[in-house]
Design an enzyme around this catalytic site. Structure first.
Site, PDB file in Angstrom:
ATOM      1  N   THR A   1       0.883  -1.176   0.000  1.00 41.24           N
ATOM      2  CA  THR A   1       0.000   0.000   0.000  1.00 41.24           C
ATOM      3  C   THR A   1       0.917   1.221   0.000  1.00 41.24           C
ATOM      4  O   THR A   1       1.989   1.185   0.610  1.00 41.24           O
ATOM      5  CB  THR A   1      -0.888   0.049   1.253  1.00 41.24           C
ATOM      6  OG1 THR A   1      -0.032   0.108   2.379  1.00 41.24           O
ATOM      7  CG2 THR A   1      -1.771  -1.164   1.355  1.00 41.24           C
TER       8      THR A   1
ATOM      9  N   GLU B   1      -5.611  -3.995  -0.683  1.00 43.43           N
ATOM     10  CA  GLU B   1      -5.926  -5.172   0.140  1.00 43.43           C
ATOM     11  C   GLU B   1      -7.048  -6.019  -0.456  1.00 43.43           C
ATOM     12  O   GLU B   1      -7.349  -7.100   0.036  1.00 43.43           O
ATOM     13  CB  GLU B   1      -6.369  -4.731   1.554  1.00 43.43           C
ATOM     14  CG  GLU B   1      -5.252  -4.199   2.421  1.00 43.43           C
ATOM     15  CD  GLU B   1      -4.959  -2.714   2.204  1.00 43.43           C
ATOM     16  OE1 GLU B   1      -5.377  -2.157   1.162  1.00 43.43           O
ATOM     17  OE2 GLU B   1      -4.312  -2.112   3.071  1.00 43.43           O
TER      18      GLU B   1
ATOM     19  N   LYS C   1     -14.332  15.730  12.931  1.00 46.52           N
ATOM     20  CA  LYS C   1     -15.143  15.444  14.127  1.00 46.52           C
ATOM     21  C   LYS C   1     -15.432  16.759  14.831  1.00 46.52           C
ATOM     22  O   LYS C   1     -14.634  17.253  15.606  1.00 46.52           O
ATOM     23  CB  LYS C   1     -14.418  14.466  15.035  1.00 46.52           C
ATOM     24  CG  LYS C   1     -14.193  13.139  14.309  1.00 46.52           C
ATOM     25  CD  LYS C   1     -13.461  12.132  15.141  1.00 46.52           C
ATOM     26  CE  LYS C   1     -13.079  10.942  14.274  1.00 46.52           C
ATOM     27  NZ  LYS C   1     -11.726  11.030  13.708  1.00 46.52           N
TER      28      LYS C   1
ATOM     29  N   TRP D   1     -19.822  13.752  12.974  1.00 43.13           N
ATOM     30  CA  TRP D   1     -18.892  13.572  11.864  1.00 43.13           C
ATOM     31  C   TRP D   1     -19.330  14.378  10.646  1.00 43.13           C
ATOM     32  O   TRP D   1     -20.509  14.381  10.283  1.00 43.13           O
ATOM     33  CB  TRP D   1     -18.823  12.102  11.460  1.00 43.13           C
ATOM     34  CG  TRP D   1     -18.113  11.248  12.449  1.00 43.13           C
ATOM     35  CD1 TRP D   1     -17.533  11.656  13.625  1.00 43.13           C
ATOM     36  CD2 TRP D   1     -17.912   9.838  12.374  1.00 43.13           C
ATOM     37  NE1 TRP D   1     -16.971  10.583  14.271  1.00 43.13           N
ATOM     38  CE2 TRP D   1     -17.189   9.460  13.534  1.00 43.13           C
ATOM     39  CE3 TRP D   1     -18.248   8.850  11.443  1.00 43.13           C
ATOM     40  CZ2 TRP D   1     -16.814   8.141  13.776  1.00 43.13           C
ATOM     41  CZ3 TRP D   1     -17.880   7.551  11.680  1.00 43.13           C
ATOM     42  CH2 TRP D   1     -17.169   7.196  12.842  1.00 43.13           C
TER      43      TRP D   1
HETATM   44  P1  ADP Z   1      -3.420   4.059  -0.554  1.00 48.69           P
HETATM   45  O1  ADP Z   1      -4.273   5.219  -1.050  1.00 48.69           O
HETATM   46  O2  ADP Z   1      -3.377   3.944   0.946  1.00 48.69           O
HETATM   47  O3  ADP Z   1      -2.135   3.960  -1.212  1.00 48.69           O
HETATM   48  P2  ADP Z   1      -4.987   2.228  -2.178  1.00 48.69           P
HETATM   49  O4  ADP Z   1      -4.429   2.686  -3.431  1.00 48.69           O
HETATM   50  O5  ADP Z   1      -5.192   0.790  -1.950  1.00 48.69           O
HETATM   51  O6  ADP Z   1      -4.140   2.716  -0.955  1.00 48.69           O
HETATM   52  O7  ADP Z   1      -6.316   3.046  -2.007  1.00 48.69           O
HETATM   53  C1  ADP Z   1      -7.424   2.597  -1.315  1.00 48.69           C
HETATM   54  C2  ADP Z   1      -8.229   3.751  -0.823  1.00 48.69           C
HETATM   55  O8  ADP Z   1      -8.598   4.637  -1.868  1.00 48.69           O
HETATM   56  C3  ADP Z   1      -9.543   3.352  -0.207  1.00 48.69           C
HETATM   57  O9  ADP Z   1      -9.379   2.935   1.127  1.00 48.69           O
HETATM   58  C4  ADP Z   1     -10.364   4.620  -0.315  1.00 48.69           C
HETATM   59  O10 ADP Z   1     -10.115   5.507   0.765  1.00 48.69           O
HETATM   60  C5  ADP Z   1      -9.855   5.240  -1.575  1.00 48.69           C
HETATM   61  N1  ADP Z   1     -10.783   4.971  -2.678  1.00 48.69           N
HETATM   62  C6  ADP Z   1     -10.744   3.955  -3.539  1.00 48.69           C
HETATM   63  N2  ADP Z   1     -11.757   4.031  -4.418  1.00 48.69           N
HETATM   64  C7  ADP Z   1     -12.465   5.134  -4.110  1.00 48.69           C
HETATM   65  C8  ADP Z   1     -13.637   5.759  -4.632  1.00 48.69           C
HETATM   66  N3  ADP Z   1     -14.270   5.274  -5.684  1.00 48.69           N
HETATM   67  N4  ADP Z   1     -14.093   6.883  -4.033  1.00 48.69           N
HETATM   68  C9  ADP Z   1     -13.451   7.389  -2.976  1.00 48.69           C
HETATM   69  N5  ADP Z   1     -12.330   6.857  -2.441  1.00 48.69           N
HETATM   70  C10 ADP Z   1     -11.849   5.741  -2.984  1.00 48.69           C
END
Ligand code: ADP
Length: 549
Positions: free
Chosen positions: A184, A331, A440, A445
């Protein structure tokens, strides 16, 4: 006594996908735009033959079952070859994110224990910054731009030429064996390694290809703009090989004009990328009406961060292009939900369709969702907010060598996503925020994402991020950071008035700060951490400046 079914224990593994592609889809095309912008074109049949060569060559270099092989490449055909060659030879494909800082890359390559690396010549300078600290036994260079071979490395083409593909054997790999590894990108702490099994990838490919998911078939031409080094390009390379769809790779040319040319020229039907890419594409389309023939496009998949309604409407109303919203995470291999229009909305006014499309959609078959707040599981009423938890056959059950990360899982084995959502009565996800970004205020929220998206609907606003800023009375209050469009003006009062009809009064930002740009993560998402470092105490500072009354 349990009565077992009498069904073969057939292993769901990538060799079975490779064999199917070879036998059934050998004449479908794989198209790549090279660094010099010329086009490389070959068939799946040729790709499979080269993939087999690479697999054998890697084994000869010492790749044994479970060994990690890092790739440091753009989206192109050789990367696709590696996507299959490594796991089909028993290794673990570890995609390294070239947009990360060298310190992160050193940590990731070392933590993963990468033994061999496959690197683009055009990325050599970046790779060289962390190569020495990592522990690669061999480095293979893909000379996409014909640059000289760095000393001590192996030329990709020479490596393939020295191998007899007849030496390749289809292994019957145990479906639970690891096939890919992806970290990640660390917007939430130290990068963590997700290890996907062969079974997870095959099931993810089957589910994401389904009609009510991405609805892919052999007839499609799919262009993954989302990088193969980030969340496996949403699994598209694997899904397309399973289904036999044509694949189009943009190489290093990710600017909107280059993407549009390629989409038009290759008659792309489905493409996927983050909203930042599509905002740029929409701008070029608006500025050049009729220039690009995009009549082949069936769906522009958007995901990775929130998609503003104005963008979804802009594509639909001004260009007749349909955006398909998806939510996922590394994940989850990574697709979790997809916003295919449900049957109940057919014939409904387009406003209702847009209301649905801005949400993240419903879980793919195989994925289960629920959300929880401090009072327990929240009802599916479209209003109550809670942290999203998921489970399913392609969802991580732990992180590689990170026992400390066990807190990401519930006691009954669901994965805690860290995303704050509401779920409606139909099971459609409405992502409100990341847990760490939600505001918050006085114990309630506020969704920063909802405010951002609304602000980006204002004609003078190019980009907007809303962050929690510490407040002497309310603990936190929303603060908007806004980038104006070139040549446009707007006052903070005007922007807050623009939000007023859409939100409860206490949701409105107390202040708007204008900025030239918003910092981004390696995946093109807003880097709110940097904004919070800068503006996290804005309201406290303002209050301190007020004369005491
Ligand atoms: P990181 O951003 O931590 O590198 P990822 O690329 O796996 O990890 O991104 C996952 C995250 O991206 C999700 O937990 C969510 O917060 C955000 N995300 C993914 N798809 C969407 C979406 N369609 N709309 C809003 N947020 C999204």
């Amino acid at each position: 006594m349990t009565m077992h079914g009498l069904i073969m224990d057939y292993q769901l593994n990538l060799p079975s996908v490779l064999r199917r592609a070879e036998q059934l889809h050998f004449d479908r095309e794989i198209v790549t735009r090279l660094p010099d912008k010329s086009i490389h074109r070959y068939t799946i049949g040729e790709m499979v033959a080269r993939s087999k060569r690479l697999s054998v060559a890697l084994q000869k270099l010492g790749m044994e079952s479970g060994d990690r092989v890092g790739t440091f490449c753009w989206n192109h055909y050789q990367h696709l070859e590696a996507y299959m060659a490594i796991p089909c030879g028993g290794g673990v494909l570890h995609t390294l994110n070239l947009r990360l800082h060298e310190n992160d890359l050193t940590y990731i390559a070392t933590h993963a224990g990468d033994k061999i690396a496959i690197v683009d010549d055009v990325l050599w300078d970046l790779f060289d910054k962390f190569r020495a600290q990592a522990n690669f036994k061999h480095v293979i260079v893909v000379r996409t731009a014909g640059k000289p071979l760095p000393p001590g490395t192996i030329d990709y083409e020479e490596l393939l030429a020295g191998v007899d593909p007849a030496e390749f054997k289809y292994l019957d790999i145990d479906e639970h064996q690891a096939a890919t590894m992806c970290y990640t990108s660390g917007t939430t702490g130290m990068p963590k390694g997700v290890l996907a099994s062969h079974r997870a990838i095959v099931l993810h490919s089957m589910a994401s290809g389904m009609t009510d998911t991405l609805g892919l078939s052999e007839h499609d031409a799919v262009m993954a703009v989302v990088p193969m080094f980030h969340a496996n390009a949403w699994g598209m390379p694997f899904t397309c090989l399973l289904i036999g769809a044509k694949q189009v790779f943009p190489g290093p040319h990710l600017d909107p004009a280059s993407l549009l040319e390629l989409m038009a020229q290759e008659r792309v039907t489905v493409t996927g990328g983050v909203p930042t890419i599509w905002l740029g594409v929409l701008q070029i389309l608006d500025d050049n009406p009729g220039k690009y023939d995009l009549s082949s496009i069936r769906a522009i998949v958007t995901g990775g961060s929130a998609a503003p309604r104005s963008m979804i409407e802009g594509f639909a109303e001004r260009h007749k292009l349909h955006m398909l919203h998806s939510w996922g995470m590394t994940e989850l291999c990574p697709v979790g939900t997809v916003g295919t229009i449900p049957a109940r909305l057919v014939g409904q006014p387009k406003e209702k369709h847009f209301d649905f499309q801005i949400r993240q959609g419903r879980p793919c078959p195989g994925v289960e969702i629920r959300a929880r707040n401090e009072n327990g599981l929240v009802p599916w009423d479209g209003q109550s907010m809670g942290e999203l938890e998921v489970r399913g056959p392609w969802i991580a059950s732990g992180y590689y060598n990170r026992p400390d990360a066990a807190t990401s899982f519930t006691e009954d084995g669901w994965f805690k996503t860290g995303d704050i959502v509401a779920i409606d009565e139909y099971g459609c996800l409405h992502l409100q925020d990341r847990a760490k970004d939600v505001i918050k205020s006085g114990g309630e929220w506020i969704s920063s994402v909802a405010l951002e998206n609304a602000l980006m609907g204002h004609p003078s606003v190019a980009e907007a991020a809303v962050i929690p800023s510490n407040h002497p009375k309310w603990a936190e209050r929303p603060l908007a950071i806004v980038v104006l469009r070139n040549g446009k003006q707007a006052s903070p009062e005007e922007l807050i008035d623009f939000l007023r009809p859409q939100f409860a009064k206490w949701w409105l930002p107390d202040a708007v700060v204008f900025s030239d740009s918003i910092p981004r993560t390696s995946a093109g998402k807003f880097l709110k951490m940097a904004l919070r470092d800068k503006f996290g105490d804005y309201y406290c500072e303002q209050a301190a400046k007020q004369p005491a009354t």
